[in-house]
Design an enzyme around this catalytic site. Structure first.
Site, PDB file in Angstrom:
ATOM      1  N   ASN A 167       0.771  -1.187  -0.010  1.00 52.44           N
ATOM      2  CA  ASN A 167      -0.076  -0.048  -0.087  1.00 52.44           C
ATOM      3  C   ASN A 167       0.848   1.164   0.001  1.00 52.44           C
ATOM      4  OD1 ASN A 167      -1.405   2.427   1.069  1.00 52.44           O
ATOM      5  ND2 ASN A 167      -3.066   0.829   1.934  1.00 52.44           N
ATOM      6  N   HIS A 197       1.068   6.167   1.896  1.00 55.00           N
ATOM      7  CA  HIS A 197       1.812   7.079   2.951  1.00 55.00           C
ATOM      8  C   HIS A 197       3.024   7.942   2.150  1.00 55.00           C
ATOM      9  CE1 HIS A 197      -1.092   6.229   5.910  1.00 55.00           C
ATOM     10  NE2 HIS A 197      -0.637   5.106   6.250  1.00 55.00           N
ATOM     11  N   HIS A 251      -5.680   3.581  -1.441  1.00 48.28           N
ATOM     12  CA  HIS A 251      -6.958   4.055  -0.701  1.00 48.28           C
ATOM     13  C   HIS A 251      -7.373   5.273  -1.212  1.00 48.28           C
ATOM     14  CE1 HIS A 251      -9.818   3.984   3.024  1.00 48.28           C
ATOM     15  NE2 HIS A 251     -10.474   4.362   1.807  1.00 48.28           N
ATOM     16  N   ARG A 272      -9.354   8.025  -0.807  1.00 47.02           N
ATOM     17  CA  ARG A 272     -10.412   8.426   0.244  1.00 47.02           C
ATOM     18  C   ARG A 272     -11.464   9.451  -0.283  1.00 47.02           C
ATOM     19  NH1 ARG A 272     -10.416   7.730   5.731  1.00 47.02           N
ATOM     20  NH2 ARG A 272      -9.254   6.105   6.439  1.00 47.02           N
ATOM     21  N   ARG A 290      -7.178  12.731   1.395  1.00 44.43           N
ATOM     22  CA  ARG A 290      -6.080  13.274   2.305  1.00 44.43           C
ATOM     23  C   ARG A 290      -4.721  12.764   1.595  1.00 44.43           C
ATOM     24  NH1 ARG A 290      -7.105   9.685   7.536  1.00 44.43           N
ATOM     25  NH2 ARG A 290      -9.299  10.558   7.381  1.00 44.43           N
ATOM     26  N   GLU A 346      -8.675   0.371  -2.798  1.00 37.63           N
ATOM     27  CA  GLU A 346      -9.373   0.441  -1.779  1.00 37.63           C
ATOM     28  C   GLU A 346     -10.316   1.582  -1.689  1.00 37.63           C
ATOM     29  OE1 GLU A 346      -7.780   0.980   2.277  1.00 37.63           O
ATOM     30  OE2 GLU A 346      -6.307  -0.584   1.645  1.00 37.63           O
ATOM     31  N   THR A 365      -8.249   3.289   8.443  1.00 41.44           N
ATOM     32  CA  THR A 365      -9.571   2.447   8.662  1.00 41.44           C
ATOM     33  C   THR A 365      -9.359   1.610   9.973  1.00 41.44           C
ATOM     34  OG1 THR A 365      -8.770   2.026   6.384  1.00 41.44           O
ATOM     35  CG2 THR A 365     -10.671   0.697   7.382  1.00 41.44           C
ATOM     36  N   GLU A 406     -10.861  -9.536   2.881  1.00 42.05           N
ATOM     37  CA  GLU A 406      -9.807  -9.375   3.454  1.00 42.05           C
ATOM     38  C   GLU A 406      -9.676  -9.111   4.953  1.00 42.05           C
ATOM     39  OE1 GLU A 406      -7.264  -5.762   1.988  1.00 42.05           O
ATOM     40  OE2 GLU A 406      -6.533  -5.581   3.950  1.00 42.05           O
ATOM     41  N   HIS A 428      -3.718  -4.783   7.492  1.00 41.16           N
ATOM     42  CA  HIS A 428      -3.515  -3.707   8.551  1.00 41.16           C
ATOM     43  C   HIS A 428      -2.924  -3.915   9.744  1.00 41.16           C
ATOM     44  CE1 HIS A 428      -5.232  -0.251  10.131  1.00 41.16           C
ATOM     45  NE2 HIS A 428      -5.778  -0.015   9.032  1.00 41.16           N
TER      46      HIS A 428
HETATM   47  N1  PXP Z   1      -5.761  -3.527   4.447  1.00 36.66           N
HETATM   48  C1  PXP Z   1      -6.858  -2.261   4.535  1.00 36.66           C
HETATM   49  C2  PXP Z   1      -8.162  -2.604   4.026  1.00 36.66           C
HETATM   50  C3  PXP Z   1      -6.249  -0.852   4.916  1.00 36.66           C
HETATM   51  O1  PXP Z   1      -7.301   0.139   5.210  1.00 36.66           O
HETATM   52  C4  PXP Z   1      -4.920  -0.689   5.117  1.00 36.66           C
HETATM   53  C5  PXP Z   1      -4.491   0.814   5.650  1.00 36.66           C
HETATM   54  O2  PXP Z   1      -4.585   1.565   4.417  1.00 36.66           O
HETATM   55  C6  PXP Z   1      -4.101  -1.803   5.057  1.00 36.66           C
HETATM   56  C7  PXP Z   1      -4.447  -2.823   4.508  1.00 36.66           C
HETATM   57  C8  PXP Z   1      -2.646  -1.602   5.222  1.00 36.66           C
HETATM   58  O3  PXP Z   1      -2.471  -1.262   6.549  1.00 36.66           O
HETATM   59  P1  PXP Z   1      -1.094  -0.856   7.038  1.00 36.66           P
HETATM   60  O4  PXP Z   1      -0.710   0.398   6.517  1.00 36.66           O
HETATM   61  O5  PXP Z   1      -1.113  -0.529   8.725  1.00 36.66           O
HETATM   62  O6  PXP Z   1      -0.169  -1.790   6.697  1.00 36.66           O
END
Ligand code: PXP
Length: 389
Positions: A159, A162, A195, A197, A201, A222, A253, A303, A343
């Protein structure tokens, strides 16, 4: 039915997916060349197995597994191929799983294999050579089981939200999540997740559109089930969509989707995305009712939310949360859903989840980006892949 299962556990025993036990036993019988043999499996408490251990083996206290063979002599001499009974204490199995940091179901597979081999004539108590022969066959069967369930290696989807968070902090163009995605793929990631959003953001519409053109592995978008974002998804056509709940105030999330509470709406959204050729995953807490609901609304994937497992303090609590994830993954897998998880996963807590053969992909963001600040993104992705081996 060749496999008969009696569940005599108590409310205090760890929860078992009986369907998993049945399918594992059927697979084992097939792998041992006895697909039609009758096998009875009884899942019991410590108190019950202690009583059997005392009565039949003159040994005090509970044990993990007992095997009672029915047939003496070659199977062909009997009209029905009756193997006998395997009795397993789910409580002892649960404790052993905790010590080995594996799931209860992984431990049950081992105990089932061990008990079945006893019924087939193996006996590790006979001699050291016989013990080695039995251990070798056990390992062979367990590896075959694992290979049957997971045909491919578990995949890492990174992901890159960030990277965009850092860019948005100054409102400029650097660093670019599109470039980051390419580096992740070159380092071995097999999917990219973003994601989009509603409040934009971090990830922007431009990122999603460019990623659609540049990602060579798999783009997982996402998103909340919001009309504006659904329209973008249908137009851009990511390789898959993961529906998540979204609150404006949250930092990330916070929990799984309540699928059971909004079946009608989700069914409709999944059908619309499906008509555009986009398979849908639902981000859910590890709970049976959410898995059943995910099946009912037509999801292709779930997931499983690993956040609580990652956040708890203390090994006992962590093992409990891990067991919930393992059991949910089993249930989802056995009902035909494809299973991802994610997550909060980091370089310490990922390997246990990655060892669950029911899960095909992990979605990881924050930990990789945090490490990348110090070691570089390529190295951070490679190190995470190392945790998943
Ligand atoms: N899966 C989902 C559904 C999420 O919302 C997120 C965070 O954006 C992640 C996985 C990844 O989480 P993390 O950034 O804590 O690894």
């Amino acid at each position: 039915m060749p496999v008969l299962i009696n569940c005599e556990t108590s409310a205090a025993s760890p929860p078992v997916c009986v369907e998993y036990v049945r399918k594992t036993a059927e697979r084992l019988l097939r792998l041992c060349g006895r697909p039609a043999a009758e096998l009875s499996i009884t899942l019991v408490t410590d108190a019950r197995i202690a009583a059997l251990n005392e009565a039949y083996r003159r040994k005090p206290g509970p044990t993990n597994v007992l095997a009672f063979a029915l047939a003496e002599g070659p199977a062909t001499a009997m009209a029905v191929d009756l193997l006998g009974d395997v009795v397993i204490s789910v409580e002892t199995a649960g404790r052993e799983a905790g010590l080995a940091r594996i799931s209860l179901h992984q431990r049950l597979a081992w105990l089932l294999t061990h008990g079945l081999l006893h019924l087939l004539g193996y006996d590790h108590e006979r001699s050291a050579a016989e013990a080695a022969r039995m251990a070798a066959r056990e390992n062979e069967l367990l590896q075959q089981l694992q290979r049957e369930r997971r045909r491919e290696m578990i995949r890492l989807a990174v992901n890159v939200d960030h990277v965009a968070t850092l860019r948005q902090a100054r409102g400029g163009a650097e660093p670019d999540p599109v470039l980051a995605a390419g580096i992740c793929e070159l380092a071995g990631a097999e999917g990219i997740v973003v994601h989009l959003r509603e409040d934009r953001r971090h990830i922007q519409d431009r990122d999603v559109r460019l990623l659609r053109q540049t990602v060579k592995t798999k783009l997982n978008l996402e998103m909340a089930a919001a009309e504006e974002i659904i329209a973008i998804a249908v137009e851009v056509k990511p390789d898959m969509v993961t529906l998540v709940p979204e609150k404006r105030q949250e930092l990330t999330t916070e929990g799984g989707l309540n699928v059971a509470g909004q079946k009608k709406r989700l069914k409709e959204v999944i059908a619309r995305l499906g008509a555009a050729g986009i398979p849908v995953s639902l981000f859910i807490d590890p709970a049976s009712r959410q898995i059943k609901a995910a099946r009912e609304v037509g999801a292709t994937f779930v997931e499983i939310h690993t956040g609580r497992y990652c956040d708890v303090r203390g090994e006992n609590e962590r093992q409990q949360e891990f067991e919930l994830i393992a059991a949910a993954a089993e249930e989802a897998f056995e009902t035909g859903l494809r299973v991802n998880a994610g997550h909060g996963l980091n370089y310490v807590n990922t390997s246990r989840i990655a060892a669950l053969e029911t899960i095909e992909e992990l979605s990881i963001g924050h930990a990789i980006m945090a490490r990348a600040v110090f070691v570089g993104l390529d190295q951070a992705v490679r190190e995470m892949l190392g945790q998943m081996m």
